[in-house]
Each structure stands twice: as C-alpha cells, then as structure tokens.
Design a protein around this motif. Structure first.
Motif, PDB file in Angstrom:
ATOM      1  N   ALA A  40      30.336  51.684  31.224  1.00 41.85           N
ATOM      2  CA  ALA A  40      30.616  51.455  29.809  1.00 41.85           C
ATOM      3  C   ALA A  40      29.730  50.372  29.195  1.00 41.85           C
ATOM      4  O   ALA A  40      29.858  50.075  28.012  1.00 41.85           O
ATOM      5  N   GLY A  41      28.852  49.775  29.998  1.00 43.59           N
ATOM      6  CA  GLY A  41      27.913  48.802  29.461  1.00 43.59           C
ATOM      7  C   GLY A  41      28.153  47.368  29.854  1.00 43.59           C
ATOM      8  O   GLY A  41      27.408  46.471  29.448  1.00 43.59           O
ATOM      9  N   ILE A  42      29.193  47.102  30.643  1.00 46.41           N
ATOM     10  CA  ILE A  42      29.417  45.748  31.140  1.00 46.41           C
ATOM     11  C   ILE A  42      28.389  45.463  32.234  1.00 46.41           C
ATOM     12  O   ILE A  42      28.254  46.236  33.186  1.00 46.41           O
ATOM     13  N   THR A  43      27.676  44.362  32.094  1.00 46.90           N
ATOM     14  CA  THR A  43      26.647  44.040  33.092  1.00 46.90           C
ATOM     15  C   THR A  43      26.907  42.737  33.834  1.00 46.90           C
ATOM     16  O   THR A  43      26.295  42.483  34.875  1.00 46.90           O
ATOM     17  N   PHE A  44      27.798  41.892  33.328  1.00 47.60           N
ATOM     18  CA  PHE A  44      28.000  40.564  33.920  1.00 47.60           C
ATOM     19  C   PHE A  44      29.290  40.539  34.732  1.00 47.60           C
ATOM     20  O   PHE A  44      30.377  40.816  34.214  1.00 47.60           O
ATOM     21  N   PHE A  45      29.162  40.192  36.012  1.00 47.26           N
ATOM     22  CA  PHE A  45      30.302  40.152  36.913  1.00 47.26           C
ATOM     23  C   PHE A  45      30.292  38.821  37.668  1.00 47.26           C
ATOM     24  O   PHE A  45      29.309  38.483  38.323  1.00 47.26           O
ATOM     25  N   ASP A  46      31.395  38.103  37.580  1.00 50.21           N
ATOM     26  CA  ASP A  46      31.490  36.756  38.153  1.00 50.21           C
ATOM     27  C   ASP A  46      32.541  36.715  39.251  1.00 50.21           C
ATOM     28  O   ASP A  46      33.607  37.324  39.145  1.00 50.21           O
ATOM     29  N   THR A  47      32.236  35.995  40.309  1.00 50.90           N
ATOM     30  CA  THR A  47      33.182  35.818  41.403  1.00 50.90           C
ATOM     31  C   THR A  47      32.986  34.424  41.996  1.00 50.90           C
ATOM     32  O   THR A  47      32.365  33.560  41.383  1.00 50.90           O
ATOM     33  N   ALA A  48      33.512  34.196  43.190  1.00 51.05           N
ATOM     34  CA  ALA A  48      33.332  32.917  43.886  1.00 51.05           C
ATOM     35  C   ALA A  48      33.638  33.115  45.356  1.00 51.05           C
ATOM     36  O   ALA A  48      34.439  33.987  45.719  1.00 51.05           O
ATOM     37  N   ASP A  49      33.020  32.300  46.196  1.00 52.25           N
ATOM     38  CA  ASP A  49      33.281  32.427  47.633  1.00 52.25           C
ATOM     39  C   ASP A  49      34.710  32.017  47.974  1.00 52.25           C
ATOM     40  O   ASP A  49      35.245  32.385  49.023  1.00 52.25           O
ATOM     41  N   LEU A  50      35.349  31.270  47.078  1.00 53.33           N
ATOM     42  CA  LEU A  50      36.722  30.827  47.304  1.00 53.33           C
ATOM     43  C   LEU A  50      37.726  31.965  47.181  1.00 53.33           C
ATOM     44  O   LEU A  50      38.741  31.993  47.880  1.00 53.33           O
ATOM     45  N   TYR A  51      37.458  32.916  46.305  1.00 51.66           N
ATOM     46  CA  TYR A  51      38.427  33.958  45.999  1.00 51.66           C
ATOM     47  C   TYR A  51      38.694  34.854  47.201  1.00 51.66           C
ATOM     48  O   TYR A  51      37.785  35.530  47.710  1.00 51.66           O
ATOM     49  N   ASP A  52      39.935  34.852  47.630  1.00 47.60           N
ATOM     50  CA  ASP A  52      40.357  35.700  48.741  1.00 47.60           C
ATOM     51  C   ASP A  52      39.467  35.487  49.963  1.00 47.60           C
ATOM     52  O   ASP A  52      39.148  36.426  50.694  1.00 47.60           O
ATOM     53  N   GLN A  53      39.050  34.228  50.134  1.00 50.35           N
ATOM     54  CA  GLN A  53      38.240  33.822  51.292  1.00 50.35           C
ATOM     55  C   GLN A  53      36.987  34.686  51.464  1.00 50.35           C
ATOM     56  O   GLN A  53      36.603  35.052  52.576  1.00 50.35           O
ATOM     57  N   GLY A  54      36.340  34.992  50.356  1.00 50.22           N
ATOM     58  CA  GLY A  54      35.075  35.713  50.393  1.00 50.22           C
ATOM     59  C   GLY A  54      35.195  37.214  50.238  1.00 50.22           C
ATOM     60  O   GLY A  54      34.198  37.895  49.980  1.00 50.22           O
ATOM     61  N   ARG A  55      36.398  37.748  50.371  1.00 43.90           N
ATOM     62  CA  ARG A  55      36.548  39.207  50.288  1.00 43.90           C
ATOM     63  C   ARG A  55      36.279  39.735  48.877  1.00 43.90           C
ATOM     64  O   ARG A  55      35.894  40.895  48.713  1.00 43.90           O
ATOM     65  N   ASN A  56      36.458  38.884  47.898  1.00 43.58           N
ATOM     66  CA  ASN A  56      36.146  39.310  46.533  1.00 43.58           C
ATOM     67  C   ASN A  56      34.655  39.541  46.355  1.00 43.58           C
ATOM     68  O   ASN A  56      34.232  40.508  45.710  1.00 43.58           O
ATOM     69  N   GLU A  57      33.857  38.673  46.951  1.00 45.97           N
ATOM     70  CA  GLU A  57      32.408  38.884  46.922  1.00 45.97           C
ATOM     71  C   GLU A  57      32.042  40.185  47.631  1.00 45.97           C
ATOM     72  O   GLU A  57      31.178  40.934  47.163  1.00 45.97           O
ATOM     73  N   GLU A  58      32.696  40.449  48.751  1.00 48.16           N
ATOM     74  CA  GLU A  58      32.413  41.683  49.483  1.00 48.16           C
ATOM     75  C   GLU A  58      32.715  42.912  48.630  1.00 48.16           C
ATOM     76  O   GLU A  58      31.988  43.913  48.674  1.00 48.16           O
ATOM     77  N   LEU A  59      33.757  42.846  47.836  1.00 50.72           N
ATOM     78  CA  LEU A  59      34.128  43.960  46.975  1.00 50.72           C
ATOM     79  C   LEU A  59      33.037  44.231  45.941  1.00 50.72           C
ATOM     80  O   LEU A  59      32.622  45.376  45.736  1.00 50.72           O
TER      81      LEU A  59
END
Length: 299
Positions: A40-59
C-alpha cells in the motif's frame, strides 16, 4: 503514499511508518500485515533489538528479505539483555554498539541498516563514544544514517548540535505536547528529522477509557478524547485517524510511527494516508480541549 526526506539527508521515508514493537504473537499474520502495508506504499519500518528479545527484528527480516531495497529498515540498541533474559541494562559503550549492530544485521537478514538509533540516552553517556561507534558503522557500510530515540529534552539538546544525527524519535500526541515546548524548534533548526510515536496516547484518544496520563488527570484526558471524537464524526473519520493526523500536521514532524497489531489498526493507518490535513480551525479546537503541557523532568 507521500514520501519525504528524513532531515537533511538523502533518505526518503513514508510519512506513515510502522513500529515493530506493536506486532502480535502470530508471526504469519504479522508478516501478512507487513506485506500489505508495503504493497500500500508504506516504506518505513522501525523495530529494536530489545523487542521480544530480538524476535521482532527476525520477523521484519523474514518479511522483507526479498524486497530489501524497497523498504527503509530502522532499529535501535543500547538496552543489553542480561544473560538470564530477566531484564536488561543500559549499555551505550562503543564496543557494545558495534556488537549489537552485527547482531541486528543478522536478525534482519540484511547487510546494512537504513537508520540505526540509540534506544534512549542519559547525560552520563559518553556522547563522543556513541558518535564514534555510529561513524565507524557508517564507514563500514553497515548503517547509512543514525539517530536517537528519546523523550528527554536535556539528552536531545546534548546529542543534536554538531553530531550528524539524521533523526530523533520522540513521543507526541494531543495529550503529550511536550516536544512543542522546545524540542521541535531545536530539531528543525538543526535539520534533524522527527519520527513521532504515541499519537493515540496508548489508545486514550481512540476509544479506550480515560485515565490519568502524564500530568493530565482523567477528566482532562476525557475532554480531549471527546474533542477528537466530535471532529471525527464531523469529518466522517475514525478518532484514531484524527489523533494521528494531529501529529502529522504538527510543524517539524517528518513521519508518524504507528502500530499494526491488528487488521483494524492496519486499515486505519492506510485510511490515514488518504485523510487530508486538519484545518486551522479544527486544530485550534483540539488544542483548546487539551492545554499544552511541558516537561517536568529531564529539562
């Protein structure tokens, strides 16, 4: 979807971005939402290594590994998980930042980060050491831009001048106008981009019960929520869209970072992209319902 430059950089981000912390427990459903957001045109995605002990980055890494050049990936570091996984400690040392960057790159399945951010910050940090780490990573091609994520005005004032920061992520909403006091003008003067999170004030401006928020008592929170609801009805929009549009329309804000834990939140975010700016009269009414608040700490 409108794209803008992040501060005085060559990095373009969509004016609406998604924060990884808000994703849910169903990885497959999360990936489908991320894919639809990108389509749909969203290009910016933000996360952190803290979130869910890194699993959010993996997602995020799994979701975008096949279209990496088409998205802007941002992550954050500085909070080091303890070996037993029970909590974390603040660690802004150069050695840890370099180590954390490599770990994030592995989890995100990429060889570079578009934006790397210090996830907090205090006045006791070695600013020079943090900036040296950022510059080393940029020289190595592992990051393209760097910034900080902070709600502390004294820390922001310490880091911004002469630092090369591209952005500051901060909290901003109708109920949290603290950055309007001094921070937004400072960042605009130094051509630093502003990534605003918390537009819904933890849901209080989108239908959740009115409870105390920051220094505002529940009755004042309720008045602001009613004002948002009234405008939403008048304009044929949802309260969350009006609350988010208030943030997007704030001078100096580059992008609003929203959560997409549910399908409804994704649909609302995409509708926000089609919502025109609020009129000056509407904005005045909203501000009248929620008098400006200032920083009480970390001034």
């Amino acid at each position: 979807m409108e794209n803008v430059y992040l501060g005085a950089t060559d990095l373009q981000v969509s004016r609406i971005g998604f924060g990884g912390m808000s994703l849910g427990a169903d990885a497959a459903a999360d990936q489908r939402r991320l894919t639809r957001a990108h389509a749909a045109g969203i290009t910016f995605f933000d996360t952190a290594d803290l979130y869910d002990q890194g699993r959010n980055e993996e997602l995020l890494g799994a979701a975008f590994r096949h279209c990496r050049p088409e998205v802007v990936l941002a992550t954050k570091m500085g909070n080091q998980w303890r070996p037993d996984g029970q909590g974390w400690d603040w660690n802004p040392t150069k050695a840890y930042i370099l180590q954390a960057a490599d770990a994030s790159l592995r989890r995100l399945q990429t060889d570079y980060l578009d934006l790397y951010q210090l996830h907090g910050g205090t006045l006791t940090d070695s600013r020079d050491e943090v900036l040296e780490a950022f510059e080393r990573l940029r020289e190595q091609g592992k990051i393209r831009h760097y910034g900080i994520s902070s709600i502390r005005p004294n820390v922001i004032r310490e880091y911004v001048p002469g630092s090369g920061l591209s952005s500051v992520m901060l909290q901003l909403s109708l109920l949290d106008q603290r950055p309007l006091e001094t921070v937004l003008d400072l960042l605009r003067t130094h051509n630093v981009g502003v990534l605003a999170r918390g537009a819904l004030a933890q849901g209080r401006l989108a239908g959740k019960p009115a409870t105390d928020y920051l220094s505002r008592p529940a009755p004042q929170v309720a008045r602001a929520a009613v004002a948002v609801q009234t405008v939403a009805v008048e304009l044929g929009q949802m309260p969350g869209i009006i609350a988010s549009r208030f943030v997007l329309d704030t001078p100096g804000v580059t992008a609003a970072v929203l959560g997409i834990r549910t399908e409804a939140q994704l649909a609302q975010a995409l509708r926000l992209a089609e919502c025109p700016p609020l009129s000056a009269e509407v904005r005045t009414r909203l501000l009248r319902a929620a008098p400006a608040n200032g920083y009480e700490q970390h001034r």
